[in-house]
Design a protein around this motif. Structure first.
Motif, PDB file in Angstrom:
ATOM      1  N   SER A  21       0.755  -1.216   0.048  1.00 49.31           N
ATOM      2  CA  SER A  21       0.036   0.082   0.076  1.00 49.31           C
ATOM      3  C   SER A  21       0.854   1.230  -0.089  1.00 49.31           C
ATOM      4  O   SER A  21       0.275   2.353  -0.013  1.00 49.31           O
ATOM      5  N   GLN A  47      -5.306   0.253   4.199  1.00 46.67           N
ATOM      6  CA  GLN A  47      -4.181  -0.627   4.737  1.00 46.67           C
ATOM      7  C   GLN A  47      -4.285  -1.833   3.884  1.00 46.67           C
ATOM      8  O   GLN A  47      -5.120  -2.553   4.099  1.00 46.67           O
ATOM      9  N   THR A  49      -1.299  -5.343   3.179  1.00 47.85           N
ATOM     10  CA  THR A  49      -0.247  -5.873   3.528  1.00 47.85           C
ATOM     11  C   THR A  49      -0.003  -7.275   2.523  1.00 47.85           C
ATOM     12  O   THR A  49      -0.806  -8.115   2.324  1.00 47.85           O
ATOM     13  N   THR A  54      -6.729  -6.734   2.458  1.00 45.14           N
ATOM     14  CA  THR A  54      -6.772  -5.190   2.557  1.00 45.14           C
ATOM     15  C   THR A  54      -8.038  -4.650   3.501  1.00 45.14           C
ATOM     16  O   THR A  54      -8.803  -5.742   3.654  1.00 45.14           O
TER      17      THR A  54
END
Length: 67
Positions: A21, A47, A49, A54
């Protein structure tokens, strides 16, 4: 979604593959959501990863929502 402190709060979450992100947003989807939210005085939080999914949170003041 929920109503909290006179704001509409929308949570969107998945358990997909996620992405970095911190990379610039490409395409129209997320960038358009962010722009539209900010255009009406809201906050857009993203956010994500890689490998962990998400999460998006949108906060819009009720005073800025037309009925």
């Amino acid at each position: 979604s929920e109503l909290k402190n006179n704001q509409v709060v929308i949570h969107i979450k998945d358990n997909g593959t996620g992405f970095d992100s911190t990379s610039p947003i490409t395409g129209n989807g997320l960038g358009n959501m962010k722009k539209r939210c900010e255009d009406i005085g809201g906050a857009f939080v993203l956010q994500s990863t890689p490998g962990q999914g998400t999460r998006i949170e949108v906060n819009i003041p009720m005073a800025n929502i037309r009925h």
